[in-house]
Design a protein around this motif. Structure first.
Motif, PDB file in Angstrom:
ATOM      1  N   ASP A  63       0.767  -1.063   0.050  1.00  0.00           N
ATOM      2  CA  ASP A  63       0.089  -0.061  -0.181  1.00  0.00           C
ATOM      3  C   ASP A  63       1.054   1.310   0.077  1.00  0.00           C
ATOM      4  O   ASP A  63       1.561   1.476   0.853  1.00  0.00           O
ATOM      5  CB  ASP A  63      -0.917  -0.230   1.213  1.00  0.00           C
ATOM      6  CG  ASP A  63      -1.915   1.131   1.136  1.00  0.00           C
ATOM      7  OD1 ASP A  63      -2.111   1.664  -0.022  1.00  0.00           O
ATOM      8  OD2 ASP A  63      -2.616   1.492   2.413  1.00  0.00           O
ATOM      9  N   ALA A  64       1.177   1.805  -1.117  1.00  0.00           N
ATOM     10  CA  ALA A  64       1.944   2.800  -1.150  1.00  0.00           C
ATOM     11  C   ALA A  64       1.586   3.945  -2.352  1.00  0.00           C
ATOM     12  O   ALA A  64       2.046   5.087  -2.346  1.00  0.00           O
ATOM     13  CB  ALA A  64       3.311   2.583  -1.540  1.00  0.00           C
ATOM     14  N   PHE A  65       0.874   3.227  -3.174  1.00  0.00           N
ATOM     15  CA  PHE A  65       0.397   4.603  -4.436  1.00  0.00           C
ATOM     16  C   PHE A  65      -0.881   5.072  -3.962  1.00  0.00           C
ATOM     17  O   PHE A  65      -1.588   4.654  -3.390  1.00  0.00           O
ATOM     18  CB  PHE A  65       0.354   3.603  -5.632  1.00  0.00           C
ATOM     19  CG  PHE A  65       1.689   2.859  -6.228  1.00  0.00           C
ATOM     20  CD1 PHE A  65       2.641   3.451  -5.814  1.00  0.00           C
ATOM     21  CD2 PHE A  65       1.614   2.177  -7.443  1.00  0.00           C
ATOM     22  CE1 PHE A  65       4.181   3.240  -6.247  1.00  0.00           C
ATOM     23  CE2 PHE A  65       2.831   1.720  -7.849  1.00  0.00           C
ATOM     24  CZ  PHE A  65       3.998   2.179  -7.391  1.00  0.00           C
ATOM     25  N   SER A  66      -1.028   6.092  -4.867  1.00  0.00           N
ATOM     26  CA  SER A  66      -2.328   6.967  -4.709  1.00  0.00           C
ATOM     27  C   SER A  66      -3.190   6.718  -6.092  1.00  0.00           C
ATOM     28  O   SER A  66      -4.090   6.402  -5.808  1.00  0.00           O
ATOM     29  CB  SER A  66      -1.885   8.503  -4.603  1.00  0.00           C
ATOM     30  OG  SER A  66      -2.981   9.063  -4.473  1.00  0.00           O
TER      31      SER A  66
ATOM     32  N   LEU B 263       0.688   9.904   1.974  1.00  0.00           N
ATOM     33  CA  LEU B 263       1.252   9.748   0.571  1.00  0.00           C
ATOM     34  C   LEU B 263       2.435   8.937   0.681  1.00  0.00           C
ATOM     35  O   LEU B 263       3.340   9.181   1.464  1.00  0.00           O
ATOM     36  CB  LEU B 263       1.448  10.942  -0.046  1.00  0.00           C
ATOM     37  CG  LEU B 263       0.374  11.831  -0.509  1.00  0.00           C
ATOM     38  CD1 LEU B 263       0.811  13.030  -1.233  1.00  0.00           C
ATOM     39  CD2 LEU B 263      -0.539  11.036  -1.429  1.00  0.00           C
ATOM     40  N   GLY B 264       2.754   7.783  -0.054  1.00  0.00           N
ATOM     41  CA  GLY B 264       3.947   7.140  -0.147  1.00  0.00           C
ATOM     42  C   GLY B 264       3.597   5.881   0.759  1.00  0.00           C
ATOM     43  O   GLY B 264       2.555   5.542   0.874  1.00  0.00           O
TER      44      GLY B 264
ATOM     45  N   ARG C 222       2.700   3.001   3.144  1.00  0.00           N
ATOM     46  CA  ARG C 222       1.567   3.079   4.404  1.00  0.00           C
ATOM     47  C   ARG C 222       1.676   1.409   4.900  1.00  0.00           C
ATOM     48  O   ARG C 222       1.270   1.488   6.091  1.00  0.00           O
ATOM     49  CB  ARG C 222       0.273   3.395   3.774  1.00  0.00           C
ATOM     50  CG  ARG C 222       0.042   4.774   3.340  1.00  0.00           C
ATOM     51  CD  ARG C 222      -1.345   5.079   2.846  1.00  0.00           C
ATOM     52  NE  ARG C 222      -1.579   4.460   1.623  1.00  0.00           N
ATOM     53  CZ  ARG C 222      -1.572   4.983   0.412  1.00  0.00           C
ATOM     54  NH1 ARG C 222      -0.815   6.185   0.493  1.00  0.00           N
ATOM     55  NH2 ARG C 222      -1.720   4.313  -0.989  1.00  0.00           N
TER      56      ARG C 222
END
Lengths: 117, 301
Positions: A6-9, A47-48, A50
């Motif tokens: 889980d890192a992208f938006s 952001l970034g 998580r």
């Protein structure tokens, strides 16, 4: 058993499957974690990087539907009920990070590694 | 019955008065209907600074807090609430009537205190909570953004967290859905609706911009006619080579955003309200690409 970083938006998060022996190891590690009685504040919504989200089919995760591993806790959800465990020294994140190697690009691996230090 | 305290003095006791009857009921109703207009006392950071710091409102019975779903103590007009304008309206309602009610502290309620409060309603001297000097320094930039947007007409709405953070759909909508104000439940991608999605192996400002324009967005310099309203004001940033992220201007003056599958919010990675997406803490999204308009013909998927 599938792991999602889980890192992208905007783009969908990177996902990969654990090998059967990795899936067993993950379940064993999960079951050895101490319960978290005082829930830590969740800080993983920016952001970034998580955290990691682990999902399984059938009974791969025991009675759980999903396990979310973040810096503050490990949350195992079964339906609408969640149990919280200590993410001691962020060891479970580090282990999941290693399962990323060779499945996502090296620069992303290096970025997450930096986020864990 | 409500206890109202104007938090304004440092050495002297603050002016405090009781509001009761229908007026108290009306204020409680307003607070219950506009939950983003106030901040619970327990959620506020350390109080600091001199001058007017807002109104503290305390329902005077457990029955009232339960009936209206309010905390024991809350604060309005602090500069920290999501719907600050509404809090200001409630303060503007309470302060003119303060002389009609008995004071319950040593501080007398006189017209000079009232006048001082009325002059400060719109501009709390010091914001309560985790506000830093750097945020204050951003204020001129915030005004500049609003002014430039005003050269081209835009629409904006208040941050609607309940709509975007509904547990049934929160993971199915991303920053592009939020910024374009289109909840499609498809984790929308720039250019996918028009058949020309950005190149995933080349995540750059130009490439994501190309996809968004193909969907019907417009760059800031190209004003959108009123016939294509609502025209939402968006900002694009890029994590070079990895990902992109969008923000949308809210009518409160800050920018809302939705980082991927996580809940929508109006704060950055430092926990500060995003008054300026160019200078907010954006984590690895280091490239600021520019401003855009969503418009009614825009389609995302």
């Amino acid at each position: 058993m599938e792991v999602e970083l889980d890192a992208f938006s905007g783009r969908p998060n990177p996902r990969w499957r654990l090998h059967p022996h990795q899936a067993r190891e993950f379940t064993n590690k999960l079951h050895r974690l101490p319960r978290q009685h005082k829930r830590a504040a969740s800080a993983e919504q920016g952001l970034g990087y998580r955290g990691f989200i682990v999902t399984g089919t059938g009974d791969e995760l025991g009675s759980y539907d999903e396990v979310v591993v973040t810096s503050s806790s490990v949350r195992a959800r079964s339906g609408s009920v969640s149990h919280y465990f200590e993410n001691q020294d962020r060891a479970l994140e580090r282990w999941l990070l290693e399962t990323m190697r060779g499945r996502v690009d090296q620069a992303l691996y290096t970025y997450v590694l930096g986020s864990l230090s | 019955m409500l206890k109202v305290t104007a938090d304004i003095f440092s050495g002297r006791p603050n002016p405090t008065w009781i509001v009761d009857g229908q007026e108290a009921q009306a204020v409680l109703r307003e607070l219950a209907l506009n939950r983003e207009a106030w901040v619970a006392q327990e959620e506020l950071g350390a109080e600091a600074g001199l001058g007017y710091r807002g109104l503290i409102i305390e329902p005077q019975s457990d029955t009232l807090t339960q009936e209206y779903g309010l905390p024991q103590s809350l604060r309005i007009n602090t500069g920290q609430a999501l719907a600050e304008q509404k809090g200001q309206e409630i303060a503007e309602r309470l302060i003119p009537g303060m002389l009609d009610y008995p004071s319950i502290t040593e501080a007398s309620l006189d017209s000079s205190v009232q006048q001082q409060l009325l002059e400060n309603i719109t501009t709390p001297a010091v914001q309560v909570g985790p506000v830093t000097m750097s945020e204050r320094e951003l204020e001129p930039k915030r005004e500049e953004i609003k002014a430039e947007a005003a050269d081209c007409q835009i629409e904006s709405v208040t941050l609607n967290l309940a709509f975007w953070n509904d547990p049934n759909v929160v993971t199915q909508n991303n920053c592009y859905n939020y910024a374009s104000n289109r909840r499609t439940n498809t984790f929308a991608q720039p250019g996918r609706a028009c058949g020309h999605q950005y190149d995933v192996d080349n995540i750059t400002c130009d490439e994501v911009t190309r996809g968004a324009l193909c969907d019907g967005a417009r760059v800031r310099a190209n004003c959108v006619p009123g016939g294509e309203a609502p025209r939402w004001f968006m900002a694009l940033v890029v994590w070079p080579g990895r990902d992109y992220h969008w923000y949308r201007y809210s009518s409160e003056g800050f920018w809302g955003h939705k980082p991927g599958r996580t809940p929508a919010r109006n704060t950055d990675d430092s926990g500060r309200v995003v008054w300026n997406p160019e200078t907010a803490n954006r984590g690895p999204y280091t490239n600021f690409c520019g401003y855009f308009y969503a418009r009614s013909p825009m389609v995302v998927r």
